[in-house]
Design a protein around this motif. Structure first.
Motif, PDB file in Angstrom:
ATOM      1  N   ALA A   1       0.687  -1.315   0.039  1.00  0.00           N
ATOM      2  CA  ALA A   1       0.094  -0.165   0.058  1.00  0.00           C
ATOM      3  C   ALA A   1       0.845   1.280  -0.061  1.00  0.00           C
ATOM      4  O   ALA A   1       0.616   2.287  -0.824  1.00  0.00           O
ATOM      5  CB  ALA A   1      -0.928  -0.020   1.423  1.00  0.00           C
ATOM      6  N   TYR A   2       1.973   1.219   0.832  1.00  0.00           N
ATOM      7  CA  TYR A   2       2.848   2.460   0.957  1.00  0.00           C
ATOM      8  C   TYR A   2       3.415   2.653  -0.669  1.00  0.00           C
ATOM      9  O   TYR A   2       3.547   3.640  -1.041  1.00  0.00           O
ATOM     10  CB  TYR A   2       3.871   2.010   1.879  1.00  0.00           C
ATOM     11  N   ASP A   3       4.009   1.422  -1.088  1.00  0.00           N
ATOM     12  CA  ASP A   3       4.412   1.691  -2.530  1.00  0.00           C
ATOM     13  C   ASP A   3       3.869   2.135  -3.624  1.00  0.00           C
ATOM     14  O   ASP A   3       3.842   3.114  -4.225  1.00  0.00           O
ATOM     15  CB  ASP A   3       5.116   0.151  -3.148  1.00  0.00           C
ATOM     16  N   THR A   4       2.439   1.734  -3.392  1.00  0.00           N
ATOM     17  CA  THR A   4       1.450   2.115  -4.537  1.00  0.00           C
ATOM     18  C   THR A   4       1.199   3.822  -4.108  1.00  0.00           C
ATOM     19  O   THR A   4       0.846   4.512  -5.050  1.00  0.00           O
ATOM     20  CB  THR A   4       0.031   1.432  -4.196  1.00  0.00           C
TER      21      THR A   4
ATOM     22  N   LEU B   1       5.221  10.686   5.993  1.00  0.00           N
ATOM     23  CA  LEU B   1       6.213  11.465   6.877  1.00  0.00           C
ATOM     24  C   LEU B   1       7.145  10.325   7.525  1.00  0.00           C
ATOM     25  O   LEU B   1       8.289  10.820   8.325  1.00  0.00           O
ATOM     26  CB  LEU B   1       5.179  11.851   8.111  1.00  0.00           C
ATOM     27  N   ASP B   2       6.990   9.174   7.295  1.00  0.00           N
ATOM     28  CA  ASP B   2       7.893   8.083   7.439  1.00  0.00           C
ATOM     29  C   ASP B   2       7.675   6.830   6.772  1.00  0.00           C
ATOM     30  O   ASP B   2       6.621   6.937   5.536  1.00  0.00           O
ATOM     31  CB  ASP B   2       7.711   7.633   9.012  1.00  0.00           C
ATOM     32  N   GLN B   3       8.426   5.830   7.149  1.00  0.00           N
ATOM     33  CA  GLN B   3       8.098   4.520   6.416  1.00  0.00           C
ATOM     34  C   GLN B   3       7.441   3.553   7.318  1.00  0.00           C
ATOM     35  O   GLN B   3       7.387   3.902   8.395  1.00  0.00           O
ATOM     36  CB  GLN B   3       9.378   3.886   6.027  1.00  0.00           C
TER      37      GLN B   3
ATOM     38  N   THR C   1       2.509   3.687   8.972  1.00  0.00           N
ATOM     39  CA  THR C   1       3.173   4.837   8.472  1.00  0.00           C
ATOM     40  C   THR C   1       2.183   5.847   8.259  1.00  0.00           C
ATOM     41  O   THR C   1       0.880   5.630   7.925  1.00  0.00           O
ATOM     42  CB  THR C   1       3.554   4.317   7.164  1.00  0.00           C
ATOM     43  N   PHE C   2       2.627   7.271   8.390  1.00  0.00           N
ATOM     44  CA  PHE C   2       1.971   8.331   8.370  1.00  0.00           C
ATOM     45  C   PHE C   2       2.002   9.168   7.043  1.00  0.00           C
ATOM     46  O   PHE C   2       3.117   9.234   6.529  1.00  0.00           O
ATOM     47  CB  PHE C   2       2.048   9.180   9.474  1.00  0.00           C
TER      48      PHE C   2
END
Length: 128
Positions: free
Chosen positions: A79-82, A91-93, A108-109
């Motif tokens: 989800a983060y990568d997308t 703001l972070d990983q 992750t924010f």
């Protein structure tokens, strides 16, 4: 205390925005939350049974940052990568914030177009 009164749940949650078009696009297209309908200065979305209202403050007293929403995802890294590909400002990983009872809670924010801070969260079984 009146025993007839009881909170039954959350009817909807409002997020204060400044640019309605940018906010509606972000929540609908970038995050993939279902847009129910939009009227001037308000957009109504549905996320797994929870109604979210994006609204422009009609009075300066109500123009303030929103609460943090924690959006559940199955695979936080994916989800983060997308969302990074979709130009979301994080703001972070993804990182572990707690481990309890064989489950790790990852978060992750990120910020929306109005700099409201929200999070992705995922609960992952811990082997071992």
């Amino acid at each position: 205390m009146n025993s007839d009164f009881q909170i039954k749940g959350i009817g909807q949650i409002s997020i204060r925005v400044h640019d309605m078009e940018a906010a509606a696009r972000f929540y609908q297209e970038t995050l993939g939350i279902n847009l129910l309908f939009q009227i001037p200065n308000m957009a109504f979305l549905e996320c797994n049974g929870l109604q979210i209202v994006l609204s422009v403050a009609e009075d300066p007293r109500f123009d303030h940052p929103s609460s943090v929403f924690y959006f559940k995802v199955d695979d936080i890294q994916s989800a983060y990568d997308t969302l990074v590909e979709r130009k979301v400002h994080f703001l972070d990983q993804p990182h572990i914030v707690a481990e309890m009872g064989g489950t790790a809670t990852w978060m992750t924010f990120f910020q929306d177009p109005d700099q409201n801070v929200h999070a992705l969260m995922s609960e992952v079984p811990v082997s071992g």
